[in-house]
Enzyme design. Structure first.
Site, PDB file in Angstrom:
ATOM      1  N   ASP A 112       0.865  -1.177   0.000  1.00  0.00           N
ATOM      2  CA  ASP A 112       0.000   0.000   0.000  1.00  0.00           C
ATOM      3  C   ASP A 112       0.899   1.223   0.000  1.00  0.00           C
ATOM      4  OD1 ASP A 112      -2.458  -1.362   0.042  1.00  0.00           O
ATOM      5  OD2 ASP A 112      -2.365  -1.585   2.217  1.00  0.00           O
ATOM      6  N   ASP A 130      -6.882  -0.927  -4.732  1.00  0.00           N
ATOM      7  CA  ASP A 130      -7.967  -0.695  -3.774  1.00  0.00           C
ATOM      8  C   ASP A 130      -8.988   0.304  -4.314  1.00  0.00           C
ATOM      9  OD1 ASP A 130      -6.654  -2.385  -1.979  1.00  0.00           O
ATOM     10  OD2 ASP A 130      -5.627  -0.723  -0.985  1.00  0.00           O
TER      11      ASP A 130
END
Length: 148
Positions: A112, A130
């Protein structure tokens, strides 16, 4: 065919960005952009907000088992004469899910790297996959509500 290319593009873009982030030294982060967005390097070994990070094998299995029906639904949707909204939503879901699954299987964690300056969610670090998962779910829900 265009929808599979779209899913592949999302997968490729996210993997490219994750590889670029991973290639940087940890002390290079955070990188603050002019719009308030911060680039960070975070290894998420669980689901959203590191849920079940202490059970990596379960996370991998659930991820694979989730991708299988998504892939079957996507292929069915592509084959039928459905509206483009549903197909775009499915492409977004497939590209994002495949990229995060690839990370889980080959890296052991999901990379991330985006922190938004929005007060209610600035504690969450995202990746491009995402965003497409979220958008794909929203488009698929709208398609499901309004399709016959």
């Amino acid at each position: 065919m265009v929808y599979l290319i779209l899913a592949a593009f999302i997968f490729g873009l996210d993997q490219f960005l994750k590889n670029r982030i991973e290639a940087q030294q940890d002390d290079a982060f955070p990188i603050r952009l002019d719009n308030g967005i911060r680039l960070e390097k975070h290894h998420n070994r669980g689901f959203l907000l590191n849920k079940l990070e202490d059970k990596p094998e379960l996370v991998k299995k659930v991820s694979v088992l989730t991708l299988i029906p998504l892939l079957l639904w996507t292929l069915w949707l592509f084959a039928k004469k459905a509206g483009s909204l549903g197909k775009v939503g499915a492409s977004f879901l497939l590209g994002g899910a495949a990229s995060n699954l690839c990370d889980r299987l080959f890296r052991g964690y999901v990379v991330d790297y985006i922190r938004l300056p929005i007060k209610k969610i600035r504690h969450i670090i995202f990746n491009i996959a995402d965003f497409f998962l979220f958008l794909g779910a929203a488009l698929s829900a709208v398609y499901g509500l309004f399709s016959k």
